[in-house]
Design an enzyme around this catalytic site. Structure first.
Site, PDB file in Angstrom:
ATOM      1  N   SER A  83      -8.260  -0.765   8.852  1.00  0.00           N
ATOM      2  CA  SER A  83      -8.857  -1.985   8.333  1.00  0.00           C
ATOM      3  C   SER A  83     -10.360  -2.064   8.768  1.00  0.00           C
ATOM      4  CB  SER A  83      -7.976  -3.017   8.980  1.00  0.00           C
ATOM      5  OG  SER A  83      -8.621  -4.326   8.737  1.00  0.00           O
ATOM      6  N   ASP A  98      12.336   1.593  12.564  1.00  0.00           N
ATOM      7  CA  ASP A  98      11.469   0.904  13.088  1.00  0.00           C
ATOM      8  C   ASP A  98      10.362   1.855  13.729  1.00  0.00           C
ATOM      9  OD1 ASP A  98       9.900  -1.106  14.576  1.00  0.00           O
ATOM     10  OD2 ASP A  98      11.406  -1.973  15.343  1.00  0.00           O
ATOM     11  N   ASP A 117       0.551 -12.137   0.749  1.00  0.00           N
ATOM     12  CA  ASP A 117       1.002 -13.265   0.330  1.00  0.00           C
ATOM     13  C   ASP A 117       1.911 -14.013   1.421  1.00  0.00           C
ATOM     14  OD1 ASP A 117       1.391 -15.240  -2.228  1.00  0.00           O
ATOM     15  OD2 ASP A 117       3.545 -14.948  -1.520  1.00  0.00           O
ATOM     16  N   LYS A 134      -6.352  -1.335  15.302  1.00  0.00           N
ATOM     17  CA  LYS A 134      -6.844  -0.464  14.328  1.00  0.00           C
ATOM     18  C   LYS A 134      -8.038   0.474  14.912  1.00  0.00           C
ATOM     19  CE  LYS A 134      -3.930  -1.534  10.964  1.00  0.00           C
ATOM     20  NZ  LYS A 134      -3.283  -0.450  10.333  1.00  0.00           N
ATOM     21  N   TYR A 164      -4.729  -7.172  16.586  1.00  0.00           N
ATOM     22  CA  TYR A 164      -4.512  -6.383  15.412  1.00  0.00           C
ATOM     23  C   TYR A 164      -5.723  -5.613  15.398  1.00  0.00           C
ATOM     24  CZ  TYR A 164      -4.867  -5.182  10.388  1.00  0.00           C
ATOM     25  OH  TYR A 164      -5.031  -4.607   9.066  1.00  0.00           O
ATOM     26  N   GLY A 185       3.068  -8.594   1.279  1.00  0.00           N
ATOM     27  CA  GLY A 185       2.778  -8.917   2.511  1.00  0.00           C
ATOM     28  C   GLY A 185       1.848  -9.930   2.846  1.00  0.00           C
ATOM     29  N   ILE A 245       0.890  -1.125   0.035  1.00  0.00           N
ATOM     30  CA  ILE A 245      -0.084  -0.040  -0.149  1.00  0.00           C
ATOM     31  C   ILE A 245       0.797   1.073  -0.027  1.00  0.00           C
ATOM     32  CG2 ILE A 245      -1.739   1.340   1.210  1.00  0.00           C
ATOM     33  CD1 ILE A 245      -2.750  -1.222   2.584  1.00  0.00           C
TER      34      ILE A 245
END
Length: 262
Positions: A146, A66, A198, A163, A159, A196, A20
């Site tokens: 997301s 990072d 995949d 988000k 996760y 990512g 993205i």
């Protein structure tokens, strides 16, 4: 005809070396942006991405960092401001989608997910907003969230929660700095076709080569979300063309939250 709607945009794009993030950076350049700072952890990928965008005529720097570490977020903003002569846009595209249900997620995994998906964007936004306030300049921030903020799959507990936290931060920031003409919006993509993803499918779900074609054949519109398609919405939100739009959380998916059954 190439749009020039982002000709005045000077942007930091996290996760900018692939997926993205790179799709957004490339779309920005195609829309006239000539000053970009790509942020990521993979120096080799970053160098290739920056070179590809320079070949299109943009002034691009890659900053290895990072973003889960606050000091590195602060360094990113300082380096981008110096290299580009100031910034007026930020795209928080970098994230981790590490798996873990509520009963399986340990403290280390929880902290890693929230450090990357919430703390990093928080301090990057803080740095950019402070810079804009000092210059008394307008700006635009877009956070990549997301559709999992609406609930999320059981194996995406931390996760989804992270988000959701970033969604609230998006609205809070939009409200706090609207009179300073600093806008903050977010996109909420559904299942995406990225490098990512995949890796995630093969690592976490035992997928083999050819998984994408099988999955896409079962989707309502015959495909997963493509980064380039989503990028157009992000660059619109960044640009002056989106006007007074701020605090918006826009779903970008072929499945509609709230539908029960068919």
């Amino acid at each position: 005809m190439i749009s020039a709607r982002n000709a005045e945009t000077r942007a930091i794009v996290t996760g900018g070396a692939q997926g993205i993030g790179f799709a957004v950076a490339e779309a920005l350049v195609d829309e006239g942006c000539r000053a970009l700072a790509l942020v990521g952890r993979d120096e080799a990928k970053g160098a290739r991405a920056a070179a590809a965008l320079r070949a299109k005529g943009a002034d691009v720097v890659f900053i290895g960092a990072d973003i889960s570490e606050v000091a590195q977020c602060q360094r990113v903003v300082a380096m981008a401001v110096e290299a580009l002569g100031g910034v007026n846009a930020l795209v928080n595209a970098a994230a981790t989608s590490a798996r873990g249900a509520l009963t399986e997620t340990d403290e280390a995994l929880f902290d890693h997910v929230f450090a990357t998906n919430v703390r990093g964007p928080f301090f990057l936004m803080q740095g950019v907003v402070r810079h804009l306030l000092e210059r008394e300049a307008p700006g635009s921030i877009v956070n990549v969230l997301s559709v999992n903020i609406h609930c999320g799959q059981p194996f995406l507990a931390a996760y989804s929660a992270s988000k959701g936290a970033l969604a609230t931060l998006t609205k809070n920031t939009a409200n706090a700095y609207r009179t300073n003409r600093i806008r903050c919006n977010a996109v909420l993509p559904g299942w995406m076709d990225t490098e990512g993803e995949d890796m995630v499918q093969k690592k976490w779900h035992g997928a083999s080569d050819g998984w994408l074609e099988k999955v896409e054949a079962k989707q309502p519109m015959g495909k997963l979300v493509k980064p380039r398609e989503l990028a157009g919405l992000v660059t619109y939100m960044l640009s002056p063309e989106s006007g007074v739009m701020t605090g918006a959380l826009v779903d970008y998916d072929q499945n509609v939250p709230g539908i029960i059954g068919e």
